[in-house]
Enzyme design. Structure first.
Site, mmCIF file in Angstrom:
data_model
loop_
_atom_site.group_PDB
_atom_site.id
_atom_site.type_symbol
_atom_site.label_atom_id
_atom_site.label_comp_id
_atom_site.label_asym_id
_atom_site.label_seq_id
_atom_site.Cartn_x
_atom_site.Cartn_y
_atom_site.Cartn_z
ATOM 1 N N THR A 83 4.666 1.255 -52.057
ATOM 2 C CA THR A 83 5.608 1.695 -53.088
ATOM 3 C C THR A 83 7.038 1.259 -52.814
ATOM 4 O O THR A 83 7.942 1.639 -53.553
ATOM 5 C CB THR A 83 5.596 3.235 -53.193
ATOM 6 O OG1 THR A 83 5.956 3.787 -51.923
ATOM 7 C CG2 THR A 83 4.233 3.745 -53.590
ATOM 8 N N LYS A 236 2.020 3.234 -35.495
ATOM 9 C CA LYS A 236 2.393 4.382 -36.318
ATOM 10 C C LYS A 236 1.944 5.642 -35.590
ATOM 11 O O LYS A 236 0.759 5.824 -35.324
ATOM 12 C CB LYS A 236 1.733 4.290 -37.701
ATOM 13 C CG LYS A 236 2.172 5.397 -38.643
ATOM 14 C CD LYS A 236 1.635 5.191 -40.060
ATOM 15 C CE LYS A 236 2.145 6.301 -40.975
ATOM 16 N NZ LYS A 236 1.740 6.122 -42.383
#
EC number: 6.3.5.-
Length: 417
Positions: A83, A236
């Site tokens: 996004t 991550k």
């Protein structure tokens, strides 16, 4: 066309916003509003006393002033999904992906290099595959062939570390950095990190002296500094924090300070900008397997049955597995499957010489991968099997290529210190 409404709850609370249409995943008993501040809020229909229609709103067309001409070498933006380049209409709640450089110039408050933007694919990051790594690598190479000073790859964060590692191995040398960037907070939230991350990534590709695959994301939860992590040494580490990406067993290669627009390189050991030399092939028949207490040996044997050519194991501690799966490991190796060992601890390094179990694995032919991260090892195995003869792969796996392993562990970097 959307409706602007006022929702009055049974307890007297009042909310105004745009009523969002249901999706295939919506609860039919929930009414969702897009508030003026950009957040969504949902109400159970049983709590609603009254809904008052205040009028209709239409989707706002994307518009931006034409970008002024910028001199210098171009930076390429390659969109793969996520996004980060989506534009949100706060009136309707609609999300509009855009690769408009005029719009980018406006939202970033300017660009320090001319931009070319292209879409490679539109995938959730969990839908990435080794085949898509190859596609992305080819598009990165095409951008460099067209004269790009650097390439920014827009990518979903969940598997960004895999793609970053894959690109690190694919490019033996490059004319500039390959910066992967994403957003933890979607661009319809006031706390979005998309704009700063992208601005930092463009600065890195335009200015940095190194030419490596890197991940460019927030270093802290605030907006004071962005970290530039080596693509083979990053992971991550949190589901939602802005500073989720951390360099493991090392420190970031650079940092970007937005207030001063300062890019600070933190090491003098890096691949310098140079000619283009790459191999963009990846083998799909590779597995990454986490050992756990009680693992059934059939799980490993099944990898042979489905045609796996390489297996990376996340072992415990120094790189161990349970006695019960040793015969299955040997069966894989005897059948010609390359089996390599990493550690679940992430920090530290594999050492198969300390305990008997490790020596048993060594005698079978398991390849210890030092302090290489499991995800990096998976990407390297995929790349090595696709580009080298089978008998060469063990040597390739244990040879440092893109700073994916180090000769010694620095105790000062444990836990990101």
């Amino acid at each position: 066309m959307y409706k602007k409404v006022r929702v009055v709850l049974e307890n007297g609370d009042v909310f105004e916003g745009v009523m969002l249409p249901p999706t295939q995943f919506s609860d039919s008993d929930i009414v969702v509003l897009k508030l003026k501040n950009g957040y969504n809020v949902g109400f159970k229909k049983g709590r609603i006393k009254e809904i008052v229609e205040l009028g209709e709103v239409q989707t706002a067309p994307l518009s931006a002033k034409p970008m002024p001409k910028i001199e210098g070498e171009k930076v390429w933006l390659l969109a793969t999904g996520g996004t980060i380049l989506s534009r949100v209409d706060y009136v309707t709640g609609g999300v509009y992906p855009t690769l408009s450089v005029d719009y980018l110039f406006e939202v970033l408050g300017g660009l320090e290099a001319p931009i070319e933007a292209e879409e490679v694919t539109a995938k959730f990051s969990e839908d990435m595959t080794p085949a898509l790594w190859g596609v992305i690598a080819e598009r990165v190479a095409e951008a460099f062939k067209k004269g790009a000073r650097g390439v920014v790859v827009l990518h979903g964060t969940d598997t960004m570390q895999y793609t970053a590692a894959a690109l690190a191995f694919a490019f033996k040398s490059a004319p500039g950095p390959i910066a992967l960037v994403g957003a933890q907070r979607s661009s319809d939230r006031p706390s979005t990190d998309a704009v700063l991350n992208l601005k930092a990534a463009i600065a890195v590709t335009a200015r940095a002296p190194f030419a490596e695959s890197v991940v460019v994301m927030h270093k802290t939860s605030g907006d004071t500094v962005v970290a530039v992590h080596r693509g083979t040494r990053v992971r991550k580490m949190h589901t939602s924090r802005r500073d989720t990406f951390q360099s493991i067993n090392t420190t970031p290669i650079a940092e970007y300070y937005p207030e001063k627009e300062l890019l600070q390189v933190l090491t003098d050991v890096y691949k310098e900008r140079g000619g283009l030399d790459y191999t963009a092939k990846f083998e799909e028949a590779v597995a990454l397997v986490k050992f756990y207490p009680g693992m059934h040996p059939r799980l490993l044997e099944a990898l042979l049955e489905v045609g796996m050519k390489g297996v990376v194991i996340e072992g415990t501690g120094f790189g161990h597995v349970g006695e019960g799966v040793l015969p299955a490991v040997k069966k894989l190796i005897d059948a010609g499957v390359i089996v390599a060992m990493t550690s679940q601890t992430l920090y530290g390094r594999v050492n198969l010489y300390v305990y008997r179990r490790g020596r048993e694995l060594l005698s079978m032919g398991v390849i210890p991968l030092e302090d290489m991260l499991p995800e990096t090892a998976y990407a390297k195995m995929s790349w090595a099997l696709a580009n080298f003869k089978r008998e060469e792969v063990p040597r390739v796996l244990t040879t440092p290529i893109a700073y994916e392993m180090s000769p010694r562990s620095d105790p000062l970097v444990f836990g990101g210190l």
